[in-house]
Design a protein around this motif. Structure first.
Motif, PDB file in Angstrom:
ATOM      1  N   ALA A  77       0.884  -1.191   0.143  1.00 16.78           N
ATOM      2  CA  ALA A  77       0.415  -0.266  -0.339  1.00 16.78           C
ATOM      3  C   ALA A  77       0.824   1.033  -0.524  1.00 16.78           C
ATOM      4  CB  ALA A  77      -0.796   0.089   1.273  1.00 16.78           C
ATOM      5  N   GLY A  78       0.358   2.136  -1.041  1.00 15.66           N
ATOM      6  CA  GLY A  78       1.152   3.527  -0.801  1.00 15.66           C
ATOM      7  C   GLY A  78       2.129   3.644  -1.578  1.00 15.66           C
ATOM      8  N   ASN A  79       1.908   2.669  -2.564  1.00 17.94           N
ATOM      9  CA  ASN A  79       3.400   3.034  -3.424  1.00 17.94           C
ATOM     10  C   ASN A  79       3.935   2.171  -2.864  1.00 17.94           C
ATOM     11  OD1 ASN A  79       1.316   4.035  -5.924  1.00 17.94           O
ATOM     12  ND2 ASN A  79       1.294   5.785  -4.776  1.00 17.94           N
ATOM     13  N   SER A  80       4.607   1.734  -1.441  1.00 13.93           N
ATOM     14  CA  SER A  80       5.962   0.786  -1.615  1.00 13.93           C
ATOM     15  C   SER A  80       6.019  -0.289  -1.655  1.00 13.93           C
ATOM     16  CB  SER A  80       6.174   1.755   0.170  1.00 13.93           C
ATOM     17  OG  SER A  80       4.604   0.488   0.796  1.00 13.93           O
ATOM     18  N   TRP A  81       7.025  -1.023  -1.360  1.00 15.74           N
ATOM     19  CA  TRP A  81       7.333  -2.052  -1.550  1.00 15.74           C
ATOM     20  C   TRP A  81       7.897  -3.481  -0.382  1.00 15.74           C
ATOM     21  CZ3 TRP A  81       6.708  -3.855  -6.979  1.00 15.74           C
ATOM     22  CH2 TRP A  81       6.512  -2.116  -7.794  1.00 15.74           C
ATOM     23  N   ASN A  82       7.331  -4.559  -0.472  1.00 17.24           N
ATOM     24  CA  ASN A  82       7.779  -5.073   0.908  1.00 17.24           C
ATOM     25  C   ASN A  82       9.244  -5.686   0.275  1.00 17.24           C
ATOM     26  OD1 ASN A  82       5.961  -4.516   2.905  1.00 17.24           O
ATOM     27  ND2 ASN A  82       4.583  -6.148   1.868  1.00 17.24           N
ATOM     28  N   VAL A  83       9.909  -5.779   0.695  1.00 18.41           N
ATOM     29  CA  VAL A  83      10.753  -6.924   0.229  1.00 18.41           C
ATOM     30  C   VAL A  83      11.744  -7.313   1.579  1.00 18.41           C
ATOM     31  CG1 VAL A  83      13.448  -6.700   0.055  1.00 18.41           C
ATOM     32  CG2 VAL A  83      12.241  -4.534  -0.734  1.00 18.41           C
ATOM     33  N   ARG A  84      11.323  -9.033   0.886  1.00 23.81           N
ATOM     34  CA  ARG A  84      11.923 -10.240   1.752  1.00 23.81           C
ATOM     35  C   ARG A  84      12.888 -10.946   1.095  1.00 23.81           C
ATOM     36  NH1 ARG A  84       6.428 -13.466   1.890  1.00 23.81           N
ATOM     37  NH2 ARG A  84       6.558 -12.012   2.618  1.00 23.81           N
ATOM     38  N   LEU A  85      13.533 -11.279   2.074  1.00 23.30           N
ATOM     39  CA  LEU A  85      14.718 -11.361   2.090  1.00 23.30           C
ATOM     40  C   LEU A  85      15.166 -13.930   2.084  1.00 23.30           C
ATOM     41  CD1 LEU A  85      17.422  -9.147   2.699  1.00 23.30           C
ATOM     42  CD2 LEU A  85      16.824  -9.570   0.482  1.00 23.30           C
ATOM     43  N   THR A  86      15.763 -13.959   1.599  1.00 17.48           N
ATOM     44  CA  THR A  86      15.693 -15.842   1.643  1.00 17.48           C
ATOM     45  C   THR A  86      17.343 -15.479   1.940  1.00 17.48           C
ATOM     46  OG1 THR A  86      13.877 -16.187   0.856  1.00 17.48           O
ATOM     47  CG2 THR A  86      15.343 -18.067   1.033  1.00 17.48           C
ATOM     48  N   LEU A  87      17.930 -16.106   3.115  1.00 17.88           N
ATOM     49  CA  LEU A  87      19.194 -16.474   3.776  1.00 17.88           C
ATOM     50  C   LEU A  87      19.974 -17.693   3.619  1.00 17.88           C
ATOM     51  CD1 LEU A  87      19.281 -13.805   6.011  1.00 17.88           C
ATOM     52  CD2 LEU A  87      20.183 -13.702   3.381  1.00 17.88           C
ATOM     53  N   GLU A  88      20.950 -18.028   2.986  1.00 12.07           N
ATOM     54  CA  GLU A  88      21.129 -19.582   3.597  1.00 12.07           C
ATOM     55  C   GLU A  88      22.933 -19.084   3.332  1.00 12.07           C
ATOM     56  OE1 GLU A  88      22.097 -23.055   0.168  1.00 12.07           O
ATOM     57  OE2 GLU A  88      20.328 -22.351   0.414  1.00 12.07           O
ATOM     58  N   ASP A  89      23.206 -20.749   5.016  1.00 13.02           N
ATOM     59  CA  ASP A  89      24.584 -20.122   5.941  1.00 13.02           C
ATOM     60  C   ASP A  89      25.045 -18.736   6.272  1.00 13.02           C
ATOM     61  OD1 ASP A  89      24.831 -23.158   5.423  1.00 13.02           O
ATOM     62  OD2 ASP A  89      25.311 -22.660   3.140  1.00 13.02           O
ATOM     63  N   PHE A  90      23.951 -17.996   6.155  1.00 12.70           N
ATOM     64  CA  PHE A  90      24.237 -16.632   6.733  1.00 12.70           C
ATOM     65  C   PHE A  90      23.252 -15.928   7.690  1.00 12.70           C
ATOM     66  CE2 PHE A  90      23.757 -12.035   6.098  1.00 12.70           C
ATOM     67  CZ  PHE A  90      24.980 -10.813   5.809  1.00 12.70           C
ATOM     68  N   ARG A  91      23.801 -15.631   9.035  1.00 18.59           N
ATOM     69  CA  ARG A  91      23.120 -15.308  10.072  1.00 18.59           C
ATOM     70  C   ARG A  91      23.563 -13.571   9.853  1.00 18.59           C
ATOM     71  NH1 ARG A  91      27.275 -17.623  12.559  1.00 18.59           N
ATOM     72  NH2 ARG A  91      28.206 -16.835  14.142  1.00 18.59           N
ATOM     73  N   PHE A  92      22.779 -12.787  10.446  1.00 17.82           N
ATOM     74  CA  PHE A  92      22.693 -11.603  10.921  1.00 17.82           C
ATOM     75  C   PHE A  92      23.880 -10.900  12.136  1.00 17.82           C
ATOM     76  CE2 PHE A  92      18.758 -11.108   8.658  1.00 17.82           C
ATOM     77  CZ  PHE A  92      19.393 -10.302   6.930  1.00 17.82           C
ATOM     78  N   SER A  93      24.506  -9.740  11.953  1.00 14.24           N
ATOM     79  CA  SER A  93      25.607  -9.728  13.247  1.00 14.24           C
ATOM     80  C   SER A  93      24.341  -8.642  13.796  1.00 14.24           C
ATOM     81  CB  SER A  93      26.762  -9.581  12.284  1.00 14.24           C
ATOM     82  OG  SER A  93      27.568  -9.841  11.938  1.00 14.24           O
ATOM     83  N   PRO A  94      24.367  -8.463  14.920  1.00 18.49           N
ATOM     84  CA  PRO A  94      23.681  -7.835  16.127  1.00 18.49           C
ATOM     85  C   PRO A  94      24.160  -6.521  16.423  1.00 18.49           C
ATOM     86  CG  PRO A  94      25.354  -9.461  17.592  1.00 18.49           C
ATOM     87  CD  PRO A  94      25.570 -10.218  15.779  1.00 18.49           C
ATOM     88  N   ALA A  95      24.124  -5.377  15.719  1.00 19.36           N
ATOM     89  CA  ALA A  95      23.765  -4.759  15.973  1.00 19.36           C
ATOM     90  C   ALA A  95      25.584  -4.332  17.064  1.00 19.36           C
ATOM     91  CB  ALA A  95      23.217  -2.993  16.602  1.00 19.36           C
ATOM     92  N   GLY A  96      26.390  -3.273  16.808  1.00 20.01           N
ATOM     93  CA  GLY A  96      27.348  -2.505  17.279  1.00 20.01           C
ATOM     94  C   GLY A  96      28.232  -4.469  17.547  1.00 20.01           C
TER      95      GLY A  96
END
Length: 211
Positions: A77-96
């Motif tokens: 809605a609102g001309n925006s876009w939903n981005v969805r990622l699919t990750l494999e053998d990868f994890r996000f690092s915490p902030a800091g």
């Protein structure tokens, strides 16, 4: 006899000095041996001379067990876009997190037409319409290590790209209609409202480049 006592005292001092020196020497040898026994952390991957447009060097790793990313972009809605990622053998690092490369860890940087728009530590993101004006655009998700290097395989960055086409704002504003989305995924037309395209190592085209 005074000179005898002085001589004995001097000899005692020499013995103490020699003993202390021997002890220090033994301690130094032990420390060197400990350093040899403790394995130093090996570097992750191999730094290449290639860089992205912002000067971040590629960090190449073996294909087996390498991180991977897929991207899916859907109109919202609102001309925006939903981005969805699919990750494999990868994890996000915490902030800091410490600024060093750790295998299979880091952040995702999101680009639209080659311009950076976000640093992601989550697999879902709402892309503002201001980044996707009328026309066709390329939305790319690329994997980075915590030291800023780009994860790469076979000299190519680990990334995935989706092509999206936005209709004119005036056509959908106030009508409740979602922006149009068209594109291809490995040469096949995407389903309406969902765009997926992979480049580099982005799956589902595992083990090859998308055309």
């Amino acid at each position: 006899m005074a000179w005898t006592r002085a001589l004995l005292a001097a000899l005692a001092v020499c013995v103490l000095l020699l003993t202390g020196s021997a002890g220090c020497g033994t301690s130094g040898a032990d420390e060197q041996q400990n350093r040899r026994n403790d394995p130093s952390p090996s570097p992750v991957g191999k730094l290449l001379d290639e860089t992205d447009k912002e000067g971040h060097r590629f960090r190449e790793v073996e294909e087996e067990g390498a991180p991977d990313v897929g991207i899916e972009v859907q109109p919202a809605a609102g001309n925006s876009w939903n981005v969805r990622l699919t990750l494999e053998d990868f994890r996000f690092s915490p902030a800091g997190a410490k600024e060093e490369a750790v295998a299979g860890r880091g952040i995702v940087r999101l680009f639209v037409d080659g311009h950076p728009v976000a640093r992601l530590r989550t697999s879902e993101y709402r892309l503002s319409a201001r980044y996707v004006p009328h026309g066709t655009h390329h939305v790319t998700a690329r994997l980075y290590a915590d030291d800023g290097t780009v994860w790469a395989v076979d000299g190519e960055p680990v990334e995935s790209t989706a092509d999206v086409t936005a209709s004119a704002q005036s056509e959908s504003a106030g009508t409740g209609r979602l922006p149009e989305a068209t594109g291809t995924g490995n040469g096949v037309l995407s389903a309406p409202g969902s765009v997926r395209r992979t480049e580099g190592r982005g799956f589902p085209d595992r083990g090859g480049k998308a055309s």
